[in-house]
Design an enzyme around this catalytic site. Structure first.
Site, PDB file in Angstrom:
ATOM      1  N   ASN A   1      17.021 125.764  30.894  1.00 11.35           N
ATOM      2  CA  ASN A   1      17.973 125.391  31.945  1.00 11.35           C
ATOM      3  C   ASN A   1      19.226 124.776  31.325  1.00 11.35           C
ATOM      4  OD1 ASN A   1      18.994 125.155  34.499  1.00 11.35           O
ATOM      5  ND2 ASN A   1      17.360 123.860  35.297  1.00 11.35           N
TER       6      ASN A   1
ATOM      7  N   HIS B   1      16.298 117.347  41.279  1.00 15.09           N
ATOM      8  CA  HIS B   1      15.274 118.370  41.458  1.00 15.09           C
ATOM      9  C   HIS B   1      14.612 118.292  42.829  1.00 15.09           C
ATOM     10  CE1 HIS B   1      15.424 119.329  37.113  1.00 15.09           C
ATOM     11  NE2 HIS B   1      14.836 120.450  37.482  1.00 15.09           N
TER      12      HIS B   1
END
EC number: 2.3.1.-
Length: 495
Positions: free
Chosen positions: A318, A349
């Site tokens: 990521n 998140h």
């Protein structure tokens, strides 16, 4: 999930059409902005229904905040609002509608839009308020010197290439692509004289797109066949914990978490291929004259699977999110930047407790790994044979630590996560604390010196090739001189 895949495949076809018929040499930036935005909103509406209005509301209010607050403090207000709006949507989705629904939902695109809103707000603050000498080289390179129009802002946030799965890109890179300046290269003369700018025929992304689609196909096949036979939940099965030996349990832990990664490989690589198909993502040419289409790539699979340190894994997983965390938090934190960065990552998140268990564990693992690397690594790098043995041991330790850390991220809830950790007697938590008590932890110098990435022997050649490319290319930008452009693009490569 089916809607998501269908929309991404449609976006891939639309990207080819966009590059062919709405090329910057044939169409004005205004038309390209309008079409990219409308297509993006259509895909969002098709995939998520009227939940897609959240994307427009979040972007619209953030733009209004930028206009009325001013460049001095707008980055703070935009950061609080965008992250707060995202968190409210995540709380509503998880605790009111569908707890445990671990699939594509409207909060996923909002996570990317939140990154874009906050990063652009900081870039405008850096470019229009802070003094040039107070900026780090990367901040100076990314600084935005004028306020974007509402159309440019919506196009950046909601374009069809990245609205569903990203990845994050800098505002300046996106505007450069829309205006057709991505392929104006800087050719540095050997004698060190002033660089000469020349126009280059647009390189074709077809080979890069085909390669990435092949990776997508293999990842999807692996996910549909192998992943379902190796569920992460089996790590907390009562019979398995009672009968399996420790080596067997750790081996299954590793393979089950490795099997959980291909779905991310599929989604992120497909998103990268869509951008490339539209002509976005060109980084330059390597020393052999080959094209590089990894400007906004989100992962490096080889470095992930063969990482020999916790940091190396995080640096290649990521990637754009890691850069966002670095730029908006780590480089600007006044105290405990590592802890603040992990907390921000957990909040971004979502609101599942497992995310917080994973990132709090990640803080311990990162600090312990850094302490070990700083204190003992230099004893094992003199001899190639010893270095190879060190790389093998650290690879095994890194894979075990990563797998151990991310189990709560997959299990989501507190009870199964603590069941897993208690079945392992919190062994790596305790080991990390002991390491921090035994080894001194050197203070990091943010913005002045990057930590050394521990690379195994077999990937050193990739690093050498990457370093040789530093003067081979540069993306043109009207706000900087030619020499500044080379410096900026090299900084981007190093990141």
């Amino acid at each position: 999930q089916v809607n998501f895949v269908v929309c991404q495949l449609f976006a891939l076809l639309a990207a080819v059409w966009f590059r062919t018929y709405l090329h910057s040499s044939k169409t004005s930036p205004f038309i390209r902005h309008v079409v990219a935005t409308l297509l993006g909103l259509y895909l969002a509406l098709f995939c998520f229904g009227w939940y897609a209005l959240h994307f427009v509301i979040q972007s619209g209010i953030s733009y209004y905040i930028m206009i009325i607050i001013g460049v001095e403090n707008m980055h703070k207000y935009c950061f609080v609002f965008a992250l707060g709006y995202l968190t409210v949507c995540q709380i509503t989705r998880v605790y009111i509608f569908d707890y445990g629904q671990y699939s594509a939902d409207f909060s996923g695109p909002m996570m990317i839009i939140t990154q874009k809103i906050t990063s652009l707000a900081f870039e405008i603050h850096d470019g229009m308020f802070r003094k040039n000498e107070d900026l780090t080289p990367s901040q100076r390179c990314l600084a935005v010197r004028r306020m974007p129009s509402l159309l440019e802002y919506l196009s950046y946030n909601c374009n069809f290439m990245g609205i569903l799965a990203g990845p994050l890109c800098s505002y300046k890179d996106y505007i450069t692509f829309i205006e057709g300046r991505s392929y104006q290269l800087q050719q540095s003369e050997a004698n060190g004289k002033e660089d000469t700018k020349y126009e280059q025929t647009d390189p074709s992304p077809n080979i890069a797109v085909a390669q990435k689609l092949l990776i997508c196909g293999l990842s999807l096949l692996f996910h549909m066949t192998i992943t379902k036979t190796l569920p992460v939940e089996y790590n907390i099965d009562d019979n398995f914990r009672a009968t399996a030996s420790w080596p067997v349990r750790f081996f299954y832990l590793y393979v089950s978490l490795m099997a959980a990664r291909p779905k991310y490989y599929f989604a992120w690589t497909l998103a990268d291929a869509i951008n490339n198909a539209a002509g976005f993502g060109f980084r330059g040419y390597d020393k052999n004259g080959g094209t590089r289409w990894d400007l906004i790539s989100n992962l490096r699979i080889q470095q992930i699977e063969f990482s020999t340190s916790f940091k190396m894994f995080l640096d290649n997983w990521n990637i754009q999110t890691a850069l966002w965390l670095k730029r908006v938090c780590y480089e600007r934190a006044t105290f405990s930047p590592t802890i603040q960065t992990f907390i921000l990552s957990a909040i971004w998140h979502g609101v599942y407790p497992g995310y917080y268990l994973t990132f709090l564990t990640g803080v311990l693992m990162t600090l312990a790994a850094r302490a070990i690397r700083n204190n003992i690594r230099h004893y094992f790098v003199q001899s190639p044979a010893v270095k190879l043995c060190y790389d093998i041991v650290t690879w095994m330790a890194t894979q075990a630590a990563i797998s151990y850390t991310v189990v709560p991220f997959v299990l989501l809830s507190v009870k199964p996560s603590l069941t897993f950790y208690s079945s392992c007697y919190f062994c790596l938590h305790i080991a990390s604390i002991l390491v921090l008590l035994v080894f001194p932890l050197k203070r990091t110098q943010k913005g002045s010196k990057k930590h050394e990435s521990v690379q195994p022997v077999w990937s050193r050649k990739l690093e050498e090739e990457s370093l040789l490319q530093k003067n081979n290319y540069s993306t043109t930008n009207n706000s900087f001189s030619q020499k500044q452009e080379i410096t900026c693009r090299y900084q981007a490569l190093k990141q």
